[in-house]
Scaffold this motif. Structure first.
Motif, PDB file in Angstrom:
ATOM      1  N   ALA A  39      29.074  16.232 -28.190  1.00 23.10           N
ATOM      2  CA  ALA A  39      28.368  16.909 -29.431  1.00 23.10           C
ATOM      3  C   ALA A  39      26.858  16.507 -29.539  1.00 23.10           C
ATOM      4  CB  ALA A  39      29.066  17.006 -30.591  1.00 23.10           C
ATOM      5  N   PHE A  40      26.775  15.027 -29.661  1.00 26.22           N
ATOM      6  CA  PHE A  40      25.545  14.259 -29.793  1.00 26.22           C
ATOM      7  C   PHE A  40      24.484  14.377 -28.606  1.00 26.22           C
ATOM      8  CE2 PHE A  40      23.025  10.862 -28.014  1.00 26.22           C
ATOM      9  CZ  PHE A  40      22.192  10.715 -28.894  1.00 26.22           C
ATOM     10  N   HIS A  41      25.277  14.550 -27.445  1.00 30.35           N
ATOM     11  CA  HIS A  41      24.187  14.853 -26.281  1.00 30.35           C
ATOM     12  C   HIS A  41      23.569  16.025 -26.306  1.00 30.35           C
ATOM     13  CE1 HIS A  41      24.205  13.338 -21.629  1.00 30.35           C
ATOM     14  NE2 HIS A  41      23.199  13.745 -22.111  1.00 30.35           N
ATOM     15  N   VAL A  42      24.500  17.040 -26.406  1.00 35.45           N
ATOM     16  CA  VAL A  42      23.895  18.491 -26.403  1.00 35.45           C
ATOM     17  C   VAL A  42      22.963  18.600 -27.558  1.00 35.45           C
ATOM     18  CG1 VAL A  42      24.543  21.002 -27.058  1.00 35.45           C
ATOM     19  CG2 VAL A  42      26.066  19.597 -25.671  1.00 35.45           C
ATOM     20  N   VAL A  43      23.093  18.272 -28.802  1.00 35.96           N
ATOM     21  CA  VAL A  43      22.338  18.379 -29.945  1.00 35.96           C
ATOM     22  C   VAL A  43      20.927  17.485 -29.398  1.00 35.96           C
ATOM     23  CG1 VAL A  43      21.538  17.740 -31.928  1.00 35.96           C
ATOM     24  CG2 VAL A  43      23.788  18.577 -31.675  1.00 35.96           C
ATOM     25  N   PHE A  44      21.038  16.224 -29.034  1.00 36.79           N
ATOM     26  CA  PHE A  44      19.928  15.336 -28.411  1.00 36.79           C
ATOM     27  C   PHE A  44      19.104  15.966 -27.632  1.00 36.79           C
ATOM     28  CE2 PHE A  44      18.053  11.857 -26.010  1.00 36.79           C
ATOM     29  CZ  PHE A  44      17.523  11.102 -27.129  1.00 36.79           C
ATOM     30  N   ASN A  45      19.644  16.847 -26.573  1.00 39.85           N
ATOM     31  CA  ASN A  45      18.770  17.177 -25.573  1.00 39.85           C
ATOM     32  C   ASN A  45      18.058  18.603 -26.024  1.00 39.85           C
ATOM     33  OD1 ASN A  45      19.484  15.103 -23.705  1.00 39.85           O
ATOM     34  ND2 ASN A  45      20.846  16.507 -22.387  1.00 39.85           N
TER      35      ASN A  45
END
Length: 258
Positions: A195-201
């Motif tokens: 979830a973090f990786h998706v939002v961060f990118n």
């Protein structure tokens, strides 16, 4: 062949899948450039690869072993409910939003980053992390996962990044990669990291950065990540890393503490 490689050399099995991902991503980018629409081919290719891996791993009973499960409820408080990840992800909005992007552009960014976020977490914090942890322990798994994830970004040199931009990206990726690996050690789940990786990118792709602001943001992200990593190491001393269930629910070797 990949099944035999996994059984005999699980670390090289993880590396092989990382190589597959890199090839698929770059083929998608090349076709997208030919079509004149960034992400138009990359998005479906990555989402198909994600779906294929999930179906295959589900059939093998390996999803939970690789962290594709909800985090243990008891670890939510020690993980600070992942709020530092939200802070890191949203920091990029401080530079504003790139108003040149239209709705189709943003939708393609979202689709591509869903595939990137899921696959990179599954491969680096699932396949590679578990392969190293089973043989060398959690500490080695965290270090190898974080360093490999960060250094893997050197491939962006082929996409026109300058040396300084590349160095900054590698440093940020290592810091974030170590944090995400520590969270897997604490919670037994890659899903918060996904979830973090998706939002961060996504946020990084739609934000309107500039040279100096990007350097400042990178420094802040590294500082927050370092502080969070130190905190998570302390939490792991009080909350031993959970034993990951092996394929088909069979217990694996107990994990060690960081």
């Amino acid at each position: 062949m990949l099944t035999r490689l996994r059984e005999a050399h699980p670390v090289w099995h993880a590396v092989a899948w990382i190589a597959v991902y890199i090839v698929v991503f770059n083929v998608g980018e090349g076709v997208s450039a030919t079509l004149g629409q960034p992400g138009s081919a990359t998005a479906p290719l990555l989402l198909l690869l994600s779906a294929g891996l999930v179906l295959g791993l589900r059939a093998e009973g390996r999803l939970a072993h690789l962290g594709v499960r909800l985090p243990r409820r008891a670890t939510l408080t020690p993980a600070l409910y992942f709020l530092p990840l939200l802070v890191i992800a949203l920091l990029q909005l401080t530079t504003g939003v790139d108003r040149r992007l239209d709705a189709p552009d943003v939708l393609l960014v979202v689709a591509v980053m869903i595939g990137v976020g899921f696959l990179e977490e599954l491969l680096f914090r699932g396949f590679l992390y578990q392969a190293v942890a089973a043989r060398r322990g959690v500490t080695a798994a965290v270090v190898v996962s974080g360093l490999t994830f960060g250094l893997g970004h050197i491939l962006n040199l082929a996409r026109g990044y300058t040396g300084v931009e590349q160095l900054v990206q590698i440093v940020v990726a290592i810091a974030v990669g170590v944090v995400l690996a520590l969270l897997v050690a604490l919670t037994g789940s890659i899903l918060p990291g996904v979830a973090f990786h998706v939002v961060f990118n996504i946020v990084g792709s739609v934000s309107a950065g500039s040279g100096r602001s990007d350097l400042v943001l990178a420094a802040v992200v590294v500082a927050v990540s370092t502080a969070y990593a130190v905190y998570l190491v302390r939490q792991l001393r009080d909350h031993p890393a959970p034993t990951s269930p092996g394929p088909a629910g069979r217990p694996s070797e107990p994990s060690v503490r960081v």
